[in-house]
Design a protein around this motif. Sequence first.
Motif, mmCIF file in Angstrom:
data_model
loop_
_atom_site.group_PDB
_atom_site.id
_atom_site.type_symbol
_atom_site.label_atom_id
_atom_site.label_comp_id
_atom_site.label_asym_id
_atom_site.label_seq_id
_atom_site.Cartn_x
_atom_site.Cartn_y
_atom_site.Cartn_z
ATOM 1 N N ARG A 145 -5.705 -7.069 3.971
ATOM 2 C CA ARG A 145 -4.615 -6.336 3.320
ATOM 3 C C ARG A 145 -4.946 -4.843 3.244
ATOM 4 N N LEU A 173 -1.776 -2.379 -0.030
ATOM 5 C CA LEU A 173 -1.408 -3.437 -0.953
ATOM 6 C C LEU A 173 -1.167 -2.869 -2.342
ATOM 7 N N ASP A 192 -1.360 -6.665 7.193
ATOM 8 C CA ASP A 192 -2.579 -7.266 7.753
ATOM 9 C C ASP A 192 -2.922 -6.763 9.148
ATOM 10 N N GLY A 201 1.003 -6.154 1.051
ATOM 11 C CA GLY A 201 0.183 -5.332 1.922
ATOM 12 C C GLY A 201 0.509 -5.572 3.384
ATOM 13 N N SER A 221 4.765 -4.250 2.046
ATOM 14 C CA SER A 221 3.602 -3.385 2.177
ATOM 15 C C SER A 221 3.969 -2.050 1.528
#
Length: 479
Positions: A302, A305, A321, A319, A350
């Motif tokens: 993350r 975040l 990735d 968040g 996010s």
Amino acid sequence: MSESKAHHVEIRDVDGQTLLKLVDYIYTAEIEVSEDNVQVLLPAASLLQLMDVRQVCCDFLQTQLHPTNCLGIRAFADLHACTGLLSQAHAYAEQHFTDVMVGEEFMALSLQQVCSLISSDKLTVSTEEKVFEAMITWIKHDKEARLEHMPKLMEHVRLPLLSRDYLVQIVEEEPLIKNNNTCKDFLIEAMKYHLLPADQRHLIKTDRTRPRTPVSLPKVMMVVGGQAPKAIRSVECYDFQEDRWYQVADLPSRRCRAGVVYMAGKVYAVGGFNGSLRVRTVDVYDGLKEQWSSVPSMQERRSTLGAAVLGDLLYAVGGFDGSTGLSSVEAYSPKANEWMFVAPMNTRRSSVGVGVVDGKLYAVGGYDGASRQCLSTVEEYNPVSNKWCYVADMSTRRSGAGVGVLSGQLYAAGGHDGPLVRKSVEVYDPATNTWRQVCDMNMCRRNAGLKQTRCENTLKLNSTALLSVSGVSVIDKPL
């Protein structure tokens, strides 16, 4: 009681004028409390069980608290079992100790009362020097009678927290210390503490090496990692009182776009981007040991975040990735030392702002990735039911908004909607489930941090306010 059957009852310790005021109050529901009558009115109201009058007297005395009288009001409250006023007066004395220690009331305290005050973790002092000076002054006020109490008082002065120069130039040269072997032992303990490397000082564990944690102004602003222009490990602190920046231990690894929270006396850096990958790792800074260490990693990578503390858990919300926005949410328990998934949000988010109000966690705006839109929606998480639900939308889309809490309401400041960066601010009231616009900031901002703080200046004395800063955490520094 015998008075219940008596034809004549003698009321002791209440003068006629005070009794007249209370009888008038019974008939009119009006009474004037002043500096001149409060000390006789309160015990009389207690005797006659006029609890409303008693409370008004306590409220009045609270408004009169001052460094010159708070200890006297504390003693008065203790004498008459006014527990609320007693607590408030004691807290006032702790928070204004530097001014209280030079007053006549402090000099008149008993040994037990002085020990109780200077041993408090909540004592607000700029440096431990003030506590040492207060103790020496109290002894010298009646040296002949109080000299024998030196060792007992020195037990509560946190000498290891004094600077080495002060220990050598002032403490060691103080005649009252030189002539007392027990006091010299405390000085030796402090010297040993300073001779140890910083990362080993935690091995000396006594009450005297434990930093005070006053309820007062934020002492340190901590900047964790960031981009310059690549992700960096550097961590700096700004000392509000000394008006200076200084370096502390670097992060174990490069990190930017992380979540940063202050929890149980430690700073957590959660997730983020190391310049190549979005990361799952979590590092924690212990100010007592002056070092970072790692705790278990999150289950998902993350960056950008939202991170917040609710109850005794640290939450990582949404968040990015590296390929998609996340709706998942994880919670870390320091006690169990593990991360666990909780219910996911209804929307991927996010660059999400998060805040905690009245035991609920809020996820504010963000970017959903799928529709490539910034969001105006807001979700509320109830940890009891483990469910997310939508609440009222903001008036505008905001990704990367600064989110903070003040007086039980949630503020969203700035953020952006595509290319448009905003300076507008709106506030959410959970009681009415509504957002309202408040005054704009002076500058457009995105990805700013928003923290509650205390303002002390000529315009806002001891008022609570929101501080808007970029990518930092404002925390209490142990003194």
